[in-house]
Scaffold this active site. Sequence first.
Site, mmCIF file in Angstrom:
data_model
loop_
_atom_site.group_PDB
_atom_site.id
_atom_site.type_symbol
_atom_site.label_atom_id
_atom_site.label_comp_id
_atom_site.label_asym_id
_atom_site.label_seq_id
_atom_site.Cartn_x
_atom_site.Cartn_y
_atom_site.Cartn_z
ATOM 1 N N ASN A 181 -6.159 -5.751 -6.406
ATOM 2 C CA ASN A 181 -6.572 -7.295 -7.672
ATOM 3 C C ASN A 181 -5.319 -7.748 -7.484
ATOM 4 O O ASN A 181 -4.436 -7.875 -8.052
ATOM 5 C CB ASN A 181 -7.215 -6.113 -9.256
ATOM 6 C CG ASN A 181 -6.609 -7.155 -10.183
ATOM 7 O OD1 ASN A 181 -7.014 -7.927 -9.548
ATOM 8 N ND2 ASN A 181 -7.108 -6.675 -10.807
ATOM 9 N N CYS A 233 -6.771 -13.630 -14.471
ATOM 10 C CA CYS A 233 -8.169 -12.998 -13.365
ATOM 11 C C CYS A 233 -9.169 -13.911 -13.346
ATOM 12 O O CYS A 233 -10.173 -14.052 -12.783
ATOM 13 C CB CYS A 233 -8.092 -11.485 -13.581
ATOM 14 S SG CYS A 233 -6.962 -10.543 -13.535
ATOM 15 N N HIS A 278 -14.775 -10.522 -9.608
ATOM 16 C CA HIS A 278 -13.691 -10.445 -10.031
ATOM 17 C C HIS A 278 -12.863 -9.413 -9.057
ATOM 18 O O HIS A 278 -13.679 -8.378 -9.160
ATOM 19 C CB HIS A 278 -12.704 -11.212 -10.976
ATOM 20 C CG HIS A 278 -11.254 -10.448 -10.886
ATOM 21 N ND1 HIS A 278 -10.328 -10.623 -10.080
ATOM 22 C CD2 HIS A 278 -10.447 -9.484 -12.124
ATOM 23 C CE1 HIS A 278 -9.238 -9.610 -10.858
ATOM 24 N NE2 HIS A 278 -9.579 -9.339 -11.472
HETATM 25 O O1 UT7 Z 1 -7.786 -8.175 -13.648
HETATM 26 C C1 UT7 Z 1 -7.779 -7.713 -14.896
HETATM 27 C C2 UT7 Z 1 -8.560 -6.674 -15.657
HETATM 28 N N1 UT7 Z 1 -8.551 -5.960 -15.551
HETATM 29 C C3 UT7 Z 1 -9.718 -4.846 -14.728
HETATM 30 O O2 UT7 Z 1 -10.720 -4.711 -14.844
HETATM 31 C C4 UT7 Z 1 -9.193 -2.737 -15.330
HETATM 32 C C5 UT7 Z 1 -10.131 -1.851 -16.007
HETATM 33 N N2 UT7 Z 1 -9.626 -1.100 -15.692
HETATM 34 C C6 UT7 Z 1 -9.966 0.134 -14.980
HETATM 35 O O3 UT7 Z 1 -9.974 -0.481 -14.475
HETATM 36 C C7 UT7 Z 1 -10.161 1.547 -15.540
HETATM 37 O O4 UT7 Z 1 -10.049 1.729 -16.478
HETATM 38 C C8 UT7 Z 1 -8.640 2.190 -14.943
HETATM 39 C C9 UT7 Z 1 -8.377 2.287 -13.433
HETATM 40 C C10 UT7 Z 1 -7.439 1.352 -14.760
HETATM 41 C C11 UT7 Z 1 -8.035 3.215 -15.224
HETATM 42 O O5 UT7 Z 1 -9.632 4.177 -14.700
HETATM 43 P P1 UT7 Z 1 -9.784 5.202 -16.293
HETATM 44 O O6 UT7 Z 1 -10.715 5.762 -14.852
HETATM 45 O O7 UT7 Z 1 -10.382 4.455 -16.697
HETATM 46 O O8 UT7 Z 1 -8.490 6.563 -15.952
HETATM 47 P P2 UT7 Z 1 -7.485 6.225 -17.538
HETATM 48 O O9 UT7 Z 1 -7.438 5.220 -17.694
HETATM 49 O O10 UT7 Z 1 -8.365 7.441 -18.464
HETATM 50 O O11 UT7 Z 1 -6.556 8.096 -17.141
HETATM 51 C C12 UT7 Z 1 -7.099 8.895 -16.933
HETATM 52 C C13 UT7 Z 1 -6.608 10.130 -16.424
HETATM 53 C C14 UT7 Z 1 -5.486 10.031 -17.724
HETATM 54 O O12 UT7 Z 1 -5.083 11.584 -17.612
HETATM 55 P P3 UT7 Z 1 -5.269 12.202 -18.342
HETATM 56 O O13 UT7 Z 1 -4.691 12.109 -20.041
HETATM 57 O O14 UT7 Z 1 -6.501 12.419 -18.236
HETATM 58 O O15 UT7 Z 1 -4.600 13.668 -18.098
HETATM 59 C C15 UT7 Z 1 -4.073 9.185 -16.705
HETATM 60 O O16 UT7 Z 1 -2.594 9.579 -17.411
HETATM 61 O O17 UT7 Z 1 -6.481 9.816 -15.415
HETATM 62 C C16 UT7 Z 1 -4.939 9.746 -14.962
HETATM 63 N N3 UT7 Z 1 -4.085 8.919 -14.681
HETATM 64 C C17 UT7 Z 1 -3.983 8.593 -13.443
HETATM 65 N N4 UT7 Z 1 -3.512 9.569 -12.284
HETATM 66 C C18 UT7 Z 1 -3.306 10.120 -10.687
HETATM 67 C C19 UT7 Z 1 -4.196 6.640 -14.182
HETATM 68 N N5 UT7 Z 1 -3.134 6.057 -13.708
HETATM 69 C C20 UT7 Z 1 -2.815 7.209 -12.497
HETATM 70 C C21 UT7 Z 1 -2.815 6.993 -11.495
HETATM 71 N N6 UT7 Z 1 -3.128 8.263 -10.563
HETATM 72 N N7 UT7 Z 1 -2.185 5.967 -10.784
#
Ligand code: UT7
Length: 330
Positions: free
Chosen positions: A285, A114, A255
């Site tokens: 993305n 990226c 990005h």
């Molecule tokens: O281009 C490369 C650079 N990449 C990035 O910049 C990505 C950086 N990271 C992020 O943008 C965020 O960390 C994410 C959008 C990927 C995730 O957001 P988050 O607020 O960190 O969520 P999380 O991974 O902590 O997940 C929270 C909850 C989890 O459930 P529990 O464990 O709290 O019960 C996940 O299982 O959300 C759940 N979850 C979802 N629920 C519905 C994870 N993905 C999904 C989904 N739909 N798609």
Amino acid sequence: MQNLGVAITGSGSAVPATSLHNQILSEVVETSDEWIATRTGIRQRRLAVPSESLSDLATAASSQAIAASGIKPEDLDLILLATSTPDDLFGTACKVQAQLGATNAVAFDLTAACSGFVFGLVTAAQYIRTGVYKNVLLIGADILSRWVDWEDRRTCVLFGDGAGAVILQADKSDRLLGFALKSDGTQNHHLNLAYAGTSQELLPGVNITKGTYQPITMNGKEVYRFAVQKVPEIIDKALFQANLSVDQIDWLLLHQANQRIIDAVAQRLNIPEHKVISNLAQYGNTSAASIPLALDEAVRQGKIKPNDIVATSGFGAGLTWGAAIFQWGR
Ligand code: UT7
């Protein structure tokens, strides 16, 4: 005076026609429009169908950029294709060169995930500043839908496909005002699209591996933390190099990974919302394509005007991150 400065004189972009809204995606994996929109800002993404290749998207974006800068394909000296998803691991830039009819250009791929567009911008500028080349086509293009695990809701909702391109030209005034690039391979394991093979015996005592690249894995929380900390730092560094202050920036163009990252970075830098460019709601993305795609849209919408100062930053796998401050146009 020699033309050893760099000007970015035209842009173009291309995305596949097929779009996938969050609502429809919730039929593929257990997710919801509400979760994706509030956590990321993404509403839909474009997906390349099997007949659409990376070289096709890259060529379409490039043709627009070439036309916008008023040159001809034969004028190009160098084509840099920033991508992590080439049609061919040996490189796809030469295919683009052939499709454009850029018969005088040398062409090669550059991989920095990226960060690819920002790394490519700086690489292209070096060839111009040293007087080696005058007209460079830089493309950022990715088809990450090919490499997403469509059963992994933590990653598959984030990515989309697309391409963007710019023309860099030798100029009397140097419009690449400052840049800074960084890599930290100790954090490599947080975001991967890695080769995995199994051992095969070729001859007694001689083993090789046979396999393929495996779908994207990401530690979202770590990458998020990394981005929010490192991106403001590197933009500050590039601004220092450019001898500019934050309030002299007309546009912040990051990005497009997550709206929360964009907002947090803007807030840390004290950049007001009306100066922040964002189009990830429509495209998700798109990796190396996200910056030139958003740049091209903003230029065509008349937002970014000649002489505007743009602060851009890419970040992602590697881990890699970088920032460049440039003045748009000639
Ligand atoms: O281009 C490369 C650079 N990449 C990035 O910049 C990505 C950086 N990271 C992020 O943008 C965020 O960390 C994410 C959008 C990927 C995730 O957001 P988050 O607020 O960190 O969520 P999380 O991974 O902590 O997940 C929270 C909850 C989890 O459930 P529990 O464990 O709290 O019960 C996940 O299982 O959300 C759940 N979850 C979802 N629920 C519905 C994870 N993905 C999904 C989904 N739909 N798609």
